[in-house]
Motif scaffolding. Structure first.
Motif, short mmCIF file in Angstrom:
data_model
loop_
_atom_site.label_atom_id
_atom_site.label_comp_id
_atom_site.label_asym_id
_atom_site.label_seq_id
_atom_site.Cartn_x
_atom_site.Cartn_y
_atom_site.Cartn_z
N ASN A 61 0.87 -1.08 -0.14
CA ASN A 61 0.03 -0.04 0.04
C ASN A 61 1.00 1.11 -0.14
OD1 ASN A 61 -2.23 1.53 2.46
ND2 ASN A 61 -2.12 2.08 0.34
N TYR A 98 -2.91 -5.01 -9.72
CA TYR A 98 -2.77 -3.42 -9.21
C TYR A 98 -4.24 -3.16 -9.06
CZ TYR A 98 1.85 -3.22 -11.34
OH TYR A 98 2.98 -3.38 -11.72
N SER A 109 -6.03 0.73 -8.15
CA SER A 109 -5.80 2.25 -8.13
C SER A 109 -7.27 3.07 -8.17
CB SER A 109 -5.23 2.62 -9.56
OG SER A 109 -5.11 4.12 -10.02
N GLY A 133 -3.07 1.81 -4.25
CA GLY A 133 -3.41 3.28 -3.78
C GLY A 133 -4.46 3.84 -4.03
N THR A 184 0.46 4.53 -8.25
CA THR A 184 0.22 3.01 -8.51
C THR A 184 0.16 2.88 -10.11
OG1 THR A 184 -0.85 2.62 -6.27
CG2 THR A 184 -1.43 1.25 -8.15
N LEU A 219 -0.34 -4.41 -5.68
CA LEU A 219 -0.08 -2.89 -5.09
C LEU A 219 -1.34 -2.27 -5.22
CD1 LEU A 219 2.29 -0.80 -4.79
CD2 LEU A 219 2.23 -0.26 -7.13
#
Length: 822
Positions: free
Chosen positions: A586, A685, A687, A664, A672, A662
Motif C-alpha cells: 500500500n 494492481y 488504483s 493506492g 500505483t 499494489l
C-alpha cells in the motif's frame, strides 16, 4: 435531592448494554463487519476518581463507559444512546441522550432522568447546568447546581442562549412582543422588549448588548445594538442599506464600535455576452465562486449612526487585530501566480482614522498576530520576520520553521515548536531562549487559544499560558511519541517515549490529562495523568486476543541520495514460517507512520477500499513503505522507493514474491498507475481516483480548490522542480498514460464521478489507454461518489470487489465478475 417535575429516579448498580456498533448497519454476509472499537471523547472527573469515554464503532459512537481510576478496567457502568456527556465541578456526570438527560452519581450509581429536553448548557465557572425543556405544552428553564440539585425554575421560555460560556440570556413571548432577560444571580433581569425575537447574541457586557433579529427577507437577519444605559436601540440596516448575512461581529477595543465580516447580495448579470478570461488575471478563483454575493468588512458605530466600509482597494480583506487604530489589509490575489495554492501575502497597515493604507511588507501565506495587534510574525523562505505594526518596521529572526506561532497572553514574547524543545523569543530584548525537552523529537504545543482573524485563516492568533505547557513529542525515524509538561521551564515527563501511537489527548479543568495509546498489536488503552503520575485506566477490545500475537517488522534504510526511509511489514495473523503467503503493498507518501495504528476491522482504511485487518486475517502480508521525492518527479520517485523497499525484505522467505499486489488511492493511485507502467514485480494492481496524465492535470482547473492546478505540480504533491514548459520531457516521463501499453499485470481502476479533487476522467482516460493497448483491466465508476466513498452500499461494493480482485490474481479464487474479463 429536591424533587424535580418530570424526573424519573432509578437506582442502578451496573448497566450492561452491549453495543454492536457497525455490525447492525451492515448485511450479515459482508466481508467487512466491524467488531472492534476506538476510545473517544474521554474526560477525567475534577477529583480524578472517575474517567468517562465513548466506544466508537464505525457507525455507532454512542456507548458511554465510566471507569473508576483506582480500579483499572472495571466498568462502573455503561450507557448507550449518549450524544455527549460532561462532569461538573462536583464530579457528577451528565449524559445527554436525544431529548433526555441523565444525571449520574458515579459514587452511588444513582441516576436521575429528565425527559423532553430541548437544550443543555453547562456554565463551568458557576458550576450550573441549564436544562431547557418542554412540559405540558409549554417550555421552561431549569437551573441545577453541579450535584444535580434544582436551584430555580423559570416557566414560559421561548429560547435560551449562552454568551461565551458565561452570560445566560432567555426570551419570553407575551401577546405582541418578545422580552429578553439576563439571568442574574438566578433571578430574571428584564433587559428589553422587542417586536422581534432575538436570534443570537454576538456581544455582551454590563452596559451594552449586540444581537440579531429576523429580517423581512427570508433567511436573513438584522444586526442590532442595545445601550443598557440609555435603553436605546440601533440597527445596522438604518445606516447600511445592504442586507448582510453569514456574518461575524466583534466589539473592538474602542467603546461602542463593532467590526463586522459578512456577505452581501450582488446582482448577477443576465447578459449573454461571453465571460472574458484574461491571462493577467490573478483572481481566477472568483470565477468559480458564488456570483451572487460579495464579501464585506464594516466598522459600525451605532451611537454615532455611522458605518464605514473597510475596503481600501478592490479584493482587499481587512482584519481587526486588537489595536484601537490599526487594522491589517491583505489581497489574497495580489501575489498569486498559481505556482502556490496559498501564495505569500503583502501585508498593509490600514489606519481607520485616516483611511490610509501603508505597506508593512511581504509576509507568509499564514501570519500570526500578537494579542494587542502590535506585531505580526511570518516565516519567509528560510527565516522568520517580525513586523512592527506601529512603527512599520521589520526584523529578521534566524530560527527553524514552526507550524504555528504562539504568543504569550501579554504579547511580549512568542514560542516556536522546534526539534528537541521550544524556542522563546523576547520581542523587547530580541533574546532567544531554547527550552529543551527530548533530543531528536519534534514538539507540538497541545493547549492554546486559537482564533482565525479572517475567513480563510490567513491571519490567525494563538496564545498560550507562559507558565505551563503540555507538549506532544514525535520522532519520525522510530515512529515513537512522548508526552511532557513544561512548568516554569522544568520538564516533567508524563509518558516516556513509546512505539505506541498517542492518538487523542484531553485535559480537564484541573490540568489532569487523559490520553489514548495504541499499536498494531495493542488495542487502544486509556491512560490518565494525575499530579505527574501516569496510570492505566482501561484496555479496550479485550476479546481481541488474536491481535496480541501479531508479528510485524519495521525497517530503516537509505536511498541513493542518503535520505532516510522506513517501511513496515505486517505478517498474516495465522503466520506459519513454513508457508508462503501473497503480499499487498500500500503506497501513499509516508506510510510507515501507520505502523502503530491499531488494526480495526470494517471499512476503516489506509487506502480507500483497503482494510489491513481483513487481509492479514485472510492470509496476506501487508507492506507499508515510505516514498521520498527528489528532482525526478513523483512517479519516478515512487518507482525507485517501491523497488528499494522490496529489496529490503527480499530475504523474507514466507513472502511469495510472484504474488504481490499494489494498491493506492488519490496520489497513491497516481503512483500505483506509474509503477504499473514501469514494473514487472507485481501480479495485480488497484488504483482509485488517481491522475494518469500530468499534462492534462497540470493545465486543468481544480473544482475543489477553485484554481488552476499548476501549484499541485510545482510546489505540491508532484514535486516537479520547474513549470511545464521548462522541463516538459520530465512531465511526460512521469505521466503513466504515455506508457499504458507497458502494463504487465491486471489492474482494477475505480473513481467517483463526483470527485472534485481529481477528475474522474483521468481514470477513464487511463482505462481507455489500457483498452486500446489490449491490457487486462477493469474500471469501476460510482455515479454519486466523490474522492472518497460515503454511501454504505457503495463502500461494501468497492471493498468487496477489491478483495475479490486480489483473491483472484494472488490466490486463484474465482469471482464471476472477474472471470468475464477473460
Amino acid at each position: 435531592m429536591k424533587a424535580i417535575e418530570g424526573m424519573i429516579v432509578r437506582w442502578c448498580f451496573i448497566l450492561l448494554i452491549v453495543c454492536i456498533g457497525f455490525v447492525s448497519g451492515q448485511e450479515r454476509d459482508s466481508l467487512f463487519l466491524n467488531h472492534h472499537y476506538n476510545i473517544e471523547q474521554h474526560e477525567v472527573s475534577p477529583n480524578g476518581k472517575f474517567v468517562s469515554f465513548k466506544k466508537a464503532y464505525e457507525i455507532s459512537r454512542d456507548t458511554l463507559v465510566v471507569i473508576k481510576s483506582d480500579k483499572p478496567n472495571k466498568e462502573v457502568f455503561t450507557m448507550s444512546g449518549v450524544n455527549r456527556s460532561f462532569f461538573t465541578n462536583r464530579n457528577v456526570l451528565f449524559a445527554v441522550k436525544g431529548r433526555e438527560i441523565d444525571i449520574i452519581s458515579c459514587e452511588s450509581l444513582k441516576i436521575v432522568s429528565i425527559q423532553d429536553v430541548l437544550q443543555v448548557e453547562y456554565i463551568k465557572d458557576k458550576d450550573q447546568v441549564l436544562i431547557f425543556l418542554e412540559r405540558n405544552g409549554s417550555k421552561l428553564l431549569q437551573i441545577l447546581d453541579g450535584s444535580g440539585k434544582l436551584l430555580t425554575e423559570i416557566p414560559d421560555i421561548e429560547s435560551i442562549q449562552v454568551y461565551k460560556s458565561r452570560d445566560v440570556f432567555f426570551t419570553k413571548y407575551s401577546a405582541d412582543h418578545y422580552s429578553l432577560y439576563l439571568l442574574n444571580n438566578l433571578m430574571p433581569k428584564l433587559l428589553f422588549n422587542s417586536p422581534e425575537k432575538v436570534r443570537s447574541i454576538y456581544y455582551a457586557d454590563s452596559k451594552k448588548l449586540g444581537f440579531t433579529t429576523p429580517s423581512q427577507v427570508k433567511g436573513r437577519y438584522r444586526l442590532g445594538f442595545w445601550d443598557g444605559i440609555t435603553k436605546d436601540f440601533y440597527y445596522l440596516d438604518n445606516v447600511y442599506q445592504e442586507n448582510i448575512y453569514q456574518f461575524k461581529a466583534y466589539n473592538t477595543i474602542n467603546p461602542d464600535e463593532i467590526y463586522i465580516q459578512g456577505f452581501i447580495e450582488k446582482k448577477v448579470s443576465t447578459s449573454k455576452e461571453a465571460d472574458i478570461w484574461y491571462t493577467n488575471d490573478n483572481s481566477l478563483q472568483k470565477k468559480m465562486m458564488s456570483l451572487d454575493e460579495e464579501q464585506v468588512f464594516l466598522l459600525w458605530k451605532p451611537k454615532s449612526k455611522d458605518v464605514k466600509v473597510l475596503k481600501s482597494k478592490e479584493d482587499h480583506e481587512v482584519a481587526y487585530i486588537g489595536h484601537p487604530r490599526y487594522y491589517i489589509s491583505i489581497n489574497l490575489y495580489e501575489m498569486q501566480d498559481y505556482s502556490n495554492y496559498n501564495p505569500p501575502l503583502f501585508l498593509y497597515r490600514y489606519d481607520i482614522q485616516t483611511g490610509k493604507m501603508e505597506p508593512l511588507g511581504v509576509g507568509a501565506s499564514r501570519n500570526s498576530v500578537s494579542p494587542n495587534g502590535n506585531y505580526i510574525v511570518s516565516f519567509k523562505d528560510t527565516h522568520w520576520v517580525l513586523f512592527d505594526v506601529i512603527n512599520l518596521t521589520s526584523q529578521k529572526i534566524n530560527l527553524p520553521y514552526s507550524e504555528n506561532v504562539y504568543f504569550s497572553k501579554n504579547g511580549d514574547c512568542f514560542y516556536l515548536e522546534q526539534k528537541g524543545g521550544i524556542a522563546r523569543y523576547n520581542i523587547k530584548t530580541s533574546g532567544i531562549e531554547f527550552i529543551p525537552t527530548l533530543k531528536g523529537y519534534d514538539n507540538s504545543i497541545l493547549v492554546a487559544e486559537k482564533e482565525a482573524l479572517l475567513p480563510k485563516s490567513r491571519l490567525y492568533r494563538c496564545t498560550v499560558d507562559d507558565d505551563v505547557f503540555f507538549l506532544k513529542l514525535f520522532q519520525e525515524k522510530s515512529n515513537s511519541s512522548a508526552l511532557v509538561k513544561l512548568e516554569k521551564r522544568k520538564m516533567i515527563v508524563l509518558q516516556n517515549p513509546t512505539d505506541e501511537r498517542i492518538s487523542t489527548i484531553s485535559f480537564n479543568r484541573n490540568q489532569m490529562v487523559s490520553f489514548v495509546k495504541e499499536n498494531l498489536s495493542r488495542p487502544p488503552s486509556l491512560n490518565m495523568v494525575n499530579k505527574s503520575k501516569t496510570t492505566l485506566v482501561y484496555n479496550s477490545n479485550k476479546s481481541d486476543t488474536k491481535i496480541s500475537g501479531l508479528k510485524y517488522n519495521r525497517f530503516n534504510y537509505h536511498n541513493d541520495d542518503g535520505r532516510h526511509l522506513s517501511s513496515v511489514l505486517i505478517y498474516p495473523l495465522d503466520y506459519d514460517k513454513s508457508k508462503k503467503y501473497p503480499m499487498i503493498v500500500n503506497i501513499y507518501e509516508t506510510q510507515s507512520r501507520l505502523g502503530n495504528f491499531f488494526l480495526r476491522d470494517g471499512y476503516f482504511s489506509t487506502a480507500e477500499g483497503f482494510n489491513i485487518r481483513h487481509y492479514i486475517e485472510n492470509g496476506y502480508f501487508v507492506y507499508l513503505p515510505d516514498i521520498v521525492y527528489g528532482e525526478e518527479g513523483a512517479g519516478i520517485a515512487a518507482l525507485k522507493c517501491v523497488d528499494l523497499a522490496l529489496e529490503v525484505i527480499a530475504g523474507e522467505p514466507a513472502v511469495d514474491f510472484k504474488k504481490i499486489g499494489l494498491i493506492g488511492h488519490s496520489h497513491g493511485a497516481y503512483e500505483t498507475n506509474f509503477v504499473a507502467t514501469h514494473s514487472d514485480k507485481f501480479a495485480a494492481y488497484v488504483s482509485g481516483n488517481g491522475n494518469s496524465d500530468l499534462v492534462s492535470a497540470y493545465f486543468s482547473i481544480s473544482k475543489m480548490f477553485k484554481s488552476p492546478y499548476y501549484w499541485q505540480f510545482e510546489n505540491g504533491q508532484y514535486r516537479m522542480p520547474k513549470p511545464f514548459f521548462e522541463i516538459s520531457p520530465q512531465y511526460l516521463s512521469n505521466s503513466p498514460i504515455l506508457a499504458a501499453n507497458k502494463v504487465s499485470a491486471p489492474i482494477l481502476i475505480w473513481a467517483g464521478k463526483k470527485d472534485l479533487n481529481i477528475s474522474w476522467t483521468q481514470s477513464m482516460e487511463f482505462y481507455l489507454a489500457l483498452k486500446r493497448s489490449n491490457k487486462t483491466a477493469v474500471a469501476l465508476f460510482y455515479e454519486n461518489e466523490g474522492h472518497t466513498i460515503t454511501d454504505p452500499d457503495s463502500a461494501k461494493d468497492l471493498f468487496t470487489k477489491i478483495a475479490q480482485w486480489f483473491d483472484y490474481y494472488l490466490k486463484g479464487k474465482k469471482s464471476d465478475w472477474i472471470v468475464k474479463l477473460n
